[in-house]
Every structure is written in C-alpha cells, then in structure tokens.
Design a protein around this motif. Sequence first.
Motif, PDB file in Angstrom:
ATOM      1  N   PRO A 139      11.388  37.686  50.756  1.00 19.61           N
ATOM      2  CA  PRO A 139      10.058  38.242  51.055  1.00 19.61           C
ATOM      3  C   PRO A 139       9.243  38.644  49.825  1.00 19.61           C
ATOM      4  CG  PRO A 139      11.710  39.187  52.508  1.00 19.61           C
ATOM      5  CD  PRO A 139      12.444  38.364  51.495  1.00 19.61           C
ATOM      6  N   LEU A 140       9.899  39.106  48.766  1.00 24.52           N
ATOM      7  CA  LEU A 140       9.167  39.526  47.581  1.00 24.52           C
ATOM      8  C   LEU A 140       9.146  38.464  46.487  1.00 24.52           C
ATOM      9  CD1 LEU A 140      10.226  43.267  47.381  1.00 24.52           C
ATOM     10  CD2 LEU A 140       8.113  42.285  48.267  1.00 24.52           C
ATOM     11  N   ALA A 141       9.639  37.264  46.799  1.00 24.64           N
ATOM     12  CA  ALA A 141       9.597  36.173  45.823  1.00 24.64           C
ATOM     13  C   ALA A 141       8.146  35.758  45.592  1.00 24.64           C
ATOM     14  CB  ALA A 141      10.412  34.977  46.317  1.00 24.64           C
ATOM     15  N   LEU A 142       7.862  35.325  44.384  1.00 19.21           N
ATOM     16  CA  LEU A 142       6.503  34.928  44.035  1.00 19.21           C
ATOM     17  C   LEU A 142       5.976  33.839  44.970  1.00 19.21           C
ATOM     18  CD1 LEU A 142       4.209  35.413  42.054  1.00 19.21           C
ATOM     19  CD2 LEU A 142       5.239  33.712  40.539  1.00 19.21           C
ATOM     20  N   ALA A 143       6.829  32.870  45.319  1.00 20.48           N
ATOM     21  CA  ALA A 143       6.400  31.793  46.220  1.00 20.48           C
ATOM     22  C   ALA A 143       5.974  32.343  47.579  1.00 20.48           C
ATOM     23  CB  ALA A 143       7.529  30.776  46.398  1.00 20.48           C
ATOM     24  N   THR A 144       6.704  33.315  48.093  1.00 20.43           N
ATOM     25  CA  THR A 144       6.357  33.916  49.383  1.00 20.43           C
ATOM     26  C   THR A 144       5.046  34.686  49.278  1.00 20.43           C
ATOM     27  OG1 THR A 144       8.697  34.132  49.917  1.00 20.43           O
ATOM     28  CG2 THR A 144       7.162  35.440  51.221  1.00 20.43           C
ATOM     29  N   LEU A 145       4.932  35.472  48.226  1.00 17.64           N
ATOM     30  CA  LEU A 145       3.717  36.277  48.056  1.00 17.64           C
ATOM     31  C   LEU A 145       2.474  35.414  47.902  1.00 17.64           C
ATOM     32  CD1 LEU A 145       5.122  39.033  45.683  1.00 17.64           C
ATOM     33  CD2 LEU A 145       4.626  39.239  48.126  1.00 17.64           C
ATOM     34  N   LEU A 146       2.639  34.230  47.279  1.00 12.83           N
ATOM     35  CA  LEU A 146       1.502  33.327  47.087  1.00 12.83           C
ATOM     36  C   LEU A 146       1.344  32.318  48.228  1.00 12.83           C
ATOM     37  CD1 LEU A 146       1.897  32.593  43.268  1.00 12.83           C
ATOM     38  CD2 LEU A 146       0.295  34.169  44.374  1.00 12.83           C
ATOM     39  N   GLY A 147       2.305  32.303  49.159  1.00 12.71           N
ATOM     40  CA  GLY A 147       2.239  31.384  50.287  1.00 12.71           C
ATOM     41  C   GLY A 147       2.520  29.930  49.917  1.00 12.71           C
ATOM     42  N   VAL A 148       3.330  29.716  48.898  1.00 17.16           N
ATOM     43  CA  VAL A 148       3.654  28.357  48.446  1.00 17.16           C
ATOM     44  C   VAL A 148       4.830  27.831  49.268  1.00 17.16           C
ATOM     45  CG1 VAL A 148       4.389  26.969  46.470  1.00 17.16           C
ATOM     46  CG2 VAL A 148       2.861  28.920  46.125  1.00 17.16           C
ATOM     47  N   PRO A 149       4.709  26.640  49.854  1.00 16.66           N
ATOM     48  CA  PRO A 149       5.805  26.083  50.659  1.00 16.66           C
ATOM     49  C   PRO A 149       7.049  25.783  49.808  1.00 16.66           C
ATOM     50  CG  PRO A 149       3.772  24.821  50.948  1.00 16.66           C
ATOM     51  CD  PRO A 149       3.534  25.792  49.848  1.00 16.66           C
ATOM     52  N   THR A 150       8.220  25.909  50.413  1.00  9.18           N
ATOM     53  CA  THR A 150       9.484  25.711  49.716  1.00  9.18           C
ATOM     54  C   THR A 150       9.584  24.351  49.020  1.00  9.18           C
ATOM     55  OG1 THR A 150      10.574  27.252  51.214  1.00  9.18           O
ATOM     56  CG2 THR A 150      11.999  25.751  49.992  1.00  9.18           C
ATOM     57  N   PRO A 151       9.211  23.225  49.652  1.00  6.78           N
ATOM     58  CA  PRO A 151       9.308  21.944  48.938  1.00  6.78           C
ATOM     59  C   PRO A 151       8.477  21.921  47.651  1.00  6.78           C
ATOM     60  CG  PRO A 151       8.993  21.550  51.268  1.00  6.78           C
ATOM     61  CD  PRO A 151       8.810  23.027  51.044  1.00  6.78           C
ATOM     62  N   THR A 152       7.351  22.588  47.660  1.00  8.68           N
ATOM     63  CA  THR A 152       6.507  22.670  46.463  1.00  8.68           C
ATOM     64  C   THR A 152       7.214  23.452  45.370  1.00  8.68           C
ATOM     65  OG1 THR A 152       4.546  22.582  47.853  1.00  8.68           O
ATOM     66  CG2 THR A 152       4.235  23.364  45.600  1.00  8.68           C
ATOM     67  N   VAL A 154      10.471  23.722  44.956  1.00  6.60           N
ATOM     68  CA  VAL A 154      11.562  22.880  44.444  1.00  6.60           C
ATOM     69  C   VAL A 154      11.019  21.831  43.474  1.00  6.60           C
ATOM     70  CG1 VAL A 154      13.343  21.205  45.087  1.00  6.60           C
ATOM     71  CG2 VAL A 154      13.017  23.269  46.460  1.00  6.60           C
ATOM     72  N   LEU A 155       9.947  21.158  43.844  1.00  7.72           N
ATOM     73  CA  LEU A 155       9.353  20.150  42.962  1.00  7.72           C
ATOM     74  C   LEU A 155       8.808  20.777  41.682  1.00  7.72           C
ATOM     75  CD1 LEU A 155       7.514  17.866  45.537  1.00  7.72           C
ATOM     76  CD2 LEU A 155       9.572  17.328  44.209  1.00  7.72           C
ATOM     77  N   ALA A 156       8.202  21.940  41.797  1.00  6.68           N
ATOM     78  CA  ALA A 156       7.680  22.628  40.610  1.00  6.68           C
ATOM     79  C   ALA A 156       8.819  23.034  39.674  1.00  6.68           C
ATOM     80  CB  ALA A 156       6.866  23.853  41.023  1.00  6.68           C
ATOM     81  N   ALA A 157       9.938  23.491  40.237  1.00  4.31           N
ATOM     82  CA  ALA A 157      11.083  23.890  39.413  1.00  4.31           C
ATOM     83  C   ALA A 157      11.650  22.685  38.668  1.00  4.31           C
ATOM     84  CB  ALA A 157      12.155  24.543  40.280  1.00  4.31           C
ATOM     85  N   ALA A 158      11.840  21.571  39.370  1.00  3.31           N
ATOM     86  CA  ALA A 158      12.335  20.354  38.717  1.00  3.31           C
ATOM     87  C   ALA A 158      11.338  19.875  37.669  1.00  3.31           C
ATOM     88  CB  ALA A 158      12.588  19.265  39.757  1.00  3.31           C
ATOM     89  N   GLY A 159      10.057  19.977  37.981  1.00  2.00           N
ATOM     90  CA  GLY A 159       9.018  19.591  37.029  1.00  2.00           C
ATOM     91  C   GLY A 159       9.018  20.476  35.796  1.00  2.00           C
ATOM     92  N   ALA A 160       9.326  21.756  35.968  1.00  2.00           N
ATOM     93  CA  ALA A 160       9.375  22.683  34.830  1.00  2.00           C
ATOM     94  C   ALA A 160      10.501  22.301  33.870  1.00  2.00           C
ATOM     95  CB  ALA A 160       9.564  24.112  35.324  1.00  2.00           C
ATOM     96  N   VAL A 161      11.642  21.904  34.423  1.00  3.75           N
ATOM     97  CA  VAL A 161      12.768  21.500  33.580  1.00  3.75           C
ATOM     98  C   VAL A 161      12.408  20.232  32.806  1.00  3.75           C
ATOM     99  CG1 VAL A 161      15.202  20.834  33.540  1.00  3.75           C
ATOM    100  CG2 VAL A 161      14.408  22.557  35.171  1.00  3.75           C
ATOM    101  N   LEU A 162      11.843  19.265  33.505  1.00  2.00           N
ATOM    102  CA  LEU A 162      11.455  18.004  32.856  1.00  2.00           C
ATOM    103  C   LEU A 162      10.360  18.246  31.821  1.00  2.00           C
ATOM    104  CD1 LEU A 162      11.968  15.009  32.701  1.00  2.00           C
ATOM    105  CD2 LEU A 162      10.342  14.684  34.559  1.00  2.00           C
TER     106      LEU A 162
END
Length: 181
Positions: A139-152, A154-162
Amino acid sequence: APLGDVAMVLWGVGALAAALASVALLGRRAAVWPLFALLAAPVTMTALSGNASAFLLAGLVAAWGFRDRPWIVGVLVAVMAAIKLTPILLLVWLVATRRYRAAGATVAVGVVICAVSLVGAPGAWEAWLASVPSSAPAPLALATLLGVPTPTVVLAAAGAVLTAWLITRSDRMTFAAGVVA
C-alpha cells in the motif's frame, strides 16, 4: 506456526547469521562500516521478524562475490528468485555483462526448482497463480501511491538495469541497479 516454535527460533537464528555474515563480507572495506552502523537495527529486526530478506541479502552478497563462477552465481540467483521473485532482475545483469553461462545456469536451476515444487506442492502453484491477477505492490509502495500498474513497474525495473549497463558499462553499477530495482 505449523512447524512449531523451534522452527521459528531456527529461522530467526539462521536469518541473523545470514545478515551478520553479509555484513562481515561487505565490511572488508572500512569505508562501508558507517553505513552498517546505520543499518544494524533494521537488519537485525528484519532477520528476527521471520522475513526472508536477510537470506536474500546474503545471497546478493554471495552472488556478487562469485560473479565470475557461472554455476555458483546461477544457483544463487535462481534460489533467490524462488524465495522472492524480484531477484530475477539479476538475469538482466547477467546477460548485459555477457555472463551467458551464469544466465543459463539460473534458468536451468530455476526450471528444476519449479519442477520439484510443482511435483512436491502442486496446490501451492495453483494458489499462487490464482492470486497473481489481484496482487499489487504494498500500500505504501511508490507504484501504489502513483497508481502505476504492476506490469509497468516490472518493465521499468528491467529497463533500469539495462539502462545502467548502457550508460555506465559498469558491472558494479548494473548489479546495483538489479538489486535496487
């Protein structure tokens, strides 16, 4: 607890030992000791709370330490991903840094872990798969607070590593991005 109080004590002692071993391994560089002074209480509380994070910390430290030993790092990443899914992002680090044998080992060991768990606990897989559509970040995760969907996320995290690899070409920075993402 289904396995009793003894199992909980053993888990807590094991987690605390894993956290302390991680600190000892990382602490070989004197410059990081002030950081550990700040993190000591949270690491200890996490280790004793029954959370798997202390074991993941030890796995991350070991994966970095054995990064040039393909099967060891592959097994570590696969086991960590079996415990908590997010360390699978380290596969991006392994591929980006051309550790193809380690990436292959991660996939191979991951398949074996999945097969064994499917045979040993098929109901657990069904329950987990049924929970996926309704799962969400904390509930207090940044994605939840900003309303970002979970698949987004995951893709953003993989993109950050790359992106870390593409910008820095640094093994250390790409691994760090995989851990933080």
